[in-house]
Motif scaffolding. Structure first.
Motif, mmCIF file in Angstrom:
data_model
loop_
_atom_site.group_PDB
_atom_site.id
_atom_site.type_symbol
_atom_site.label_atom_id
_atom_site.label_comp_id
_atom_site.label_asym_id
_atom_site.label_seq_id
_atom_site.Cartn_x
_atom_site.Cartn_y
_atom_site.Cartn_z
ATOM 1 N N LEU A 44 9.792 -2.443 7.163
ATOM 2 C CA LEU A 44 9.654 -3.204 5.928
ATOM 3 C C LEU A 44 8.233 -3.105 5.385
ATOM 4 N N ALA A 45 7.244 -3.148 6.260
ATOM 5 C CA ALA A 45 5.843 -3.027 5.822
ATOM 6 C C ALA A 45 5.627 -1.712 5.089
ATOM 7 N N VAL A 46 6.208 -0.639 5.600
ATOM 8 C CA VAL A 46 6.082 0.676 4.958
ATOM 9 C C VAL A 46 6.692 0.645 3.559
ATOM 10 N N LYS A 47 7.840 -0.028 3.415
ATOM 11 C CA LYS A 47 8.473 -0.121 2.101
ATOM 12 C C LYS A 47 7.589 -0.878 1.113
ATOM 13 N N PHE A 48 6.923 -1.930 1.583
ATOM 14 C CA PHE A 48 5.977 -2.647 0.732
ATOM 15 C C PHE A 48 4.879 -1.707 0.241
ATOM 16 N N HIS A 49 4.298 -0.937 1.160
ATOM 17 C CA HIS A 49 3.206 -0.035 0.790
ATOM 18 C C HIS A 49 3.683 1.051 -0.168
ATOM 19 N N GLU A 50 4.863 1.588 0.082
ATOM 20 C CA GLU A 50 5.396 2.638 -0.795
ATOM 21 C C GLU A 50 5.628 2.099 -2.201
ATOM 22 N N ASN A 51 6.153 0.894 -2.298
ATOM 23 C CA ASN A 51 6.378 0.304 -3.613
ATOM 24 C C ASN A 51 5.068 -0.005 -4.319
ATOM 25 N N PHE A 52 4.084 -0.503 -3.567
ATOM 26 C CA PHE A 52 2.833 -0.931 -4.212
ATOM 27 C C PHE A 52 2.024 0.256 -4.719
ATOM 28 N N ALA A 53 2.377 1.466 -4.275
ATOM 29 C CA ALA A 53 1.709 2.663 -4.803
ATOM 30 C C ALA A 53 1.944 2.802 -6.309
ATOM 31 N N ASN A 54 2.955 2.099 -6.832
ATOM 32 C CA ASN A 54 3.219 2.135 -8.274
ATOM 33 C C ASN A 54 2.164 1.384 -9.080
ATOM 34 N N PHE A 55 1.364 0.544 -8.396
ATOM 35 C CA PHE A 55 0.388 -0.293 -9.103
ATOM 36 C C PHE A 55 -1.027 0.231 -8.861
ATOM 37 N N SER A 56 -1.280 1.426 -9.366
ATOM 38 C CA SER A 56 -2.591 2.061 -9.165
ATOM 39 C C SER A 56 -3.704 1.313 -9.886
ATOM 40 N N ASP A 57 -3.347 0.464 -10.856
ATOM 41 C CA ASP A 57 -4.368 -0.286 -11.594
ATOM 42 C C ASP A 57 -4.735 -1.601 -10.916
ATOM 43 N N ALA A 58 -4.074 -1.928 -9.809
ATOM 44 C CA ALA A 58 -4.400 -3.162 -9.083
ATOM 45 C C ALA A 58 -5.730 -2.997 -8.357
ATOM 46 N N SER A 59 -6.498 -4.062 -8.235
ATOM 47 C CA SER A 59 -7.789 -4.004 -7.560
ATOM 48 C C SER A 59 -7.599 -3.742 -6.069
ATOM 49 N N ASP A 60 -8.663 -3.262 -5.431
ATOM 50 C CA ASP A 60 -8.606 -3.025 -3.983
ATOM 51 C C ASP A 60 -8.323 -4.321 -3.234
ATOM 52 N N GLU A 61 -8.871 -5.421 -3.742
ATOM 53 C CA GLU A 61 -8.668 -6.712 -3.079
ATOM 54 C C GLU A 61 -7.191 -7.080 -3.039
ATOM 55 N N ILE A 62 -6.483 -6.848 -4.147
ATOM 56 C CA ILE A 62 -5.058 -7.159 -4.187
ATOM 57 C C ILE A 62 -4.271 -6.170 -3.335
ATOM 58 N N ALA A 63 -4.608 -4.884 -3.429
ATOM 59 C CA ALA A 63 -3.894 -3.869 -2.651
ATOM 60 C C ALA A 63 -4.024 -4.113 -1.154
ATOM 61 N N GLN A 64 -5.167 -4.635 -0.731
ATOM 62 C CA GLN A 64 -5.395 -4.894 0.690
ATOM 63 C C GLN A 64 -4.759 -6.208 1.152
ATOM 64 N N ALA A 65 -4.169 -6.950 0.220
ATOM 65 C CA ALA A 65 -3.579 -8.247 0.569
ATOM 66 C C ALA A 65 -2.135 -8.113 1.052
ATOM 67 N N GLY A 66 -1.641 -6.866 1.132
ATOM 68 C CA GLY A 66 -0.290 -6.633 1.607
ATOM 69 C C GLY A 66 -0.227 -6.579 3.118
ATOM 70 N N PRO A 67 0.832 -6.024 3.667
ATOM 71 C CA PRO A 67 0.989 -5.944 5.127
ATOM 72 C C PRO A 67 -0.202 -5.277 5.804
ATOM 73 N N ILE A 68 -0.593 -5.811 6.953
ATOM 74 C CA ILE A 68 -1.695 -5.232 7.728
ATOM 75 C C ILE A 68 -1.291 -3.873 8.281
ATOM 76 N N TYR A 69 -0.061 -3.772 8.739
ATOM 77 C CA TYR A 69 0.393 -2.519 9.353
ATOM 78 C C TYR A 69 0.453 -1.414 8.304
ATOM 79 N N ARG A 70 -0.165 -0.307 8.629
ATOM 80 C CA ARG A 70 -0.113 0.893 7.801
ATOM 81 C C ARG A 70 0.166 2.079 8.713
ATOM 82 N N PRO A 71 1.164 2.908 8.367
ATOM 83 C CA PRO A 71 1.515 4.036 9.235
ATOM 84 C C PRO A 71 0.408 5.085 9.286
#
Length: 529
Positions: free
Chosen positions: A502-529
């Motif tokens: 599920l964490a991977v799916k969150f990260h894959e979806n959030f790739a659509n928001f390239s205009d989001a700040s790094d702070e927001i992008a880093q606020a998602g799941p800790i686990y990254r493949p």
């Protein structure tokens, strides 16, 4: 200021003696029955069917691409562009078609309960039952308001007019076209009444942010002390069920604005799902369906005229439209203060998200942009197993602007009004769908109560190792071991594998928001493949 295209041809429709403006509920019901558009049921509601189209038709929705909005719209699969000349040619065809009808029905009213931000609208209908729908769903004017009403946007609905894609530039016979320049919404080829409701919501999602108002796809209620709560969530997450609370008054069930004055309902009615509706489970909705209400695609027993809410032979998307006044425990007018609590609802079928977690502002913006839930079997045709789905801002199909514009406003308002934000999982625990079980509604209600009463604001939390969410270690009325998903699974390794998926799916979806700040992008799941 009216444009030539609106002030000439539209006003010709009003000059016809057969055009009926703001008929009463009783008059419209008489018209519906006389024209055999629907039938009277034992509840007093009228029932109508919509034929081929029993839901929205997103591939047939367009925005006219012109100098008015070209640089602002988030063009793509949701907001499909159409050329001005294509719109204008179809517009003239529809007007010509409607001028030949024996009767037309017009509703003049408003979208927006706060008078400072409301939009005067008029809805022109080929069908009387569609006009009753509009009358019940939007805000009805007083006599004085009606006398001084000047429309700021016009909906023209001609369901029986079928477009020819080869000639008219559409994708099918159905079309929903919005022209911000001419302030017209043109609907044809589909009898599904929800297109009228959602087209107004879409334009409010364009107009309100221009006035520093965050438009939101959420329900809202207010407590006895004036504390306001917002409930965001996609279909099946429990938004309607959890916002209906005997100890809190309903502001609205679906569409709201958050202005410098507070929260206000965009609508004057409810468009509730009826599938498996019962008086025991949802008494407010069940009892609200009476004279003047519209039942859409609900099968009726021909002898008793009683609705069969369990019958899905027409569609699973059965609906009831009724005015807010049909519910006893409401705020009138539908305005209140600033939200003390914001709740994002998700029905996670993986069984790995915590039942409740408190979000930081960055996490709130991340999960607002994500708009995650599991699409459950039965919610859409062809869905037989739960599917992870993401809908930006919990309402992607209705957002003309880029999702980041709404998320930015949300973040600013959370800061300004010190709102607490929670993510509540109404989905599975003890395992994924098919293995675990749905979290008990009594536990979820206890979590909502604790969040709204401020009981979780200062409680100690533990951080989830995969999703980075802050989980309260105790919630009154909920067993402590239910709060941490890993402890509810028989096999911790199986939990970890499913959570990482599920964490991977969150990260894959959030790739659509390239205009989001790094702070927001880093606020998602800790686990990254």
């Amino acid at each position: 200021m009216k444009t030539i295209i609106q002030s000439s041809l539209v006003e010709e429709l009003f000059e016809q003696p057969s055009t009926k403006i703001n008929l009463s509920v009783a008059q419209l019901v008489e018209k519906i029955l006389a024209r055999k558009e629907g039938m009277l049921t034992a509840t007093g509601a009228v029932q109508a069917t919509t034929g081929k189209y029993t839901g929205r038709s997103p591939k047939d929705k367009f925005i006219v691409k012109d100098e008015t909005c070209n640089d602002e719209i988030d063009w793509g699969s949701v907001n499909q562009p159409i050329e001005p000349d294509v719109f204008e040619q179809l517009y003239h065809k529809v007007i010509t078609y409607l001028k030949q009808k024996d009767e037309l029905y017009v509703f003049k009213g408003y979208a927006g309960a706060d008078s400072k931000y409301r939009l005067p609208i008029q809805v022109i209908n080929e069908f009387a039952w569609h006009n009753l729908f509009a009358r019940q769903l939007f805000i009805r004017p007083t006599e004085k308001e009606f006398e001084n009403h000047q429309s700021g946007f016009t909906v023209i609905s001609a369901p029986s007019f079928k477009a020819d894609p080869n000639v008219d530039g559409t994708n099918s016979e159905a079309f929903v076209m919005v022209s911000f320049k001419h302030r017209i919404i043109l609907i044809g080829g589909t009898e599904y009444a929800g297109e009228i409701k959602k087209s107004i919501f879409s334009i409010m999602n364009y107009l309100l942010p221009k006035n520093n108002v965050l438009s939101m796809h959420c329900s809202a209620n207010v407590g006895q002390e004036g504390d306001v709560a917002l409930f965001f969530g996609l279909s099946g997450t429990g938004k309607t069920t959890l916002s209906a609370d005997p100890y809190r008054r309903l502001i609205g069930d679906d569409e709201h604005g958050w202005s410098p004055n507070g929260v206000f309902n965009i609508e004057g009615g409810c468009y509730a799902k009826c599938i498996n509706l019962s008086e025991e489970k949802e008494p407010q909705i069940y009892q609200a369906i009476r004279f003047g209400s519209v039942l859409e695609n609900v099968n009726i027993n021909q002898n008793t005229r009683l609705p069969d809410y369990d019958d899905t032979s027409l569609t699973e998307n059965t609906r009831a439209a009724y005015p807010l006044e049909n519910i006893d425990n409401i705020v009138s007018p539908s305005v209140a203060g600033h939200p003390n609590a914001i709740i994002f609802l998700t029905a996670d079928a993986s069984g790995t998200l915590p039942p409740i977690s408190k979000l930081s502002k960055s996490q709130a913006m991340y999960h607002f942009l994500s708009g995650y839930t599991s699409k459950l079997a039965g919610t859409e045709r062809g869905v037989t197993e739960p599917e992870a789905t993401f809908s930006a801002c919990f309402g992607a199909p209705f957002l003309p602007l880029a999702p980041s514009a709404y998320a930015k406003m949300l973040g600013e308002k959370i800061d300004q009004y010190n709102s607490n934000v929670f993510l509540i999982n109404t989905g599975w625990t003890g395992g994924s769908y098919g293995v675990g079980e749905r979290i008990k509604l009594s536990y979820t209600r206890a979590m909502v109560h604790a969040a709204l009463e401020g009981e979780l604001n200062s409680l100690e939390t533990v951080k989830d190792e995969i999703f980075g969410l802050n989980i309260p270690i105790h919630v009154p009325g909920v067993p402590d071991d239910v709060l941490v998903p890993k402890y509810t699974w028989a096999d911790p390794n199986a939990y970890e594998q499913e959570a990482k998926k599920l964490a991977v799916k969150f990260h894959e979806n959030f790739a659509n928001f390239s205009d989001a700040s790094d702070e927001i992008a880093q606020a998602g799941p800790i686990y990254r493949p």
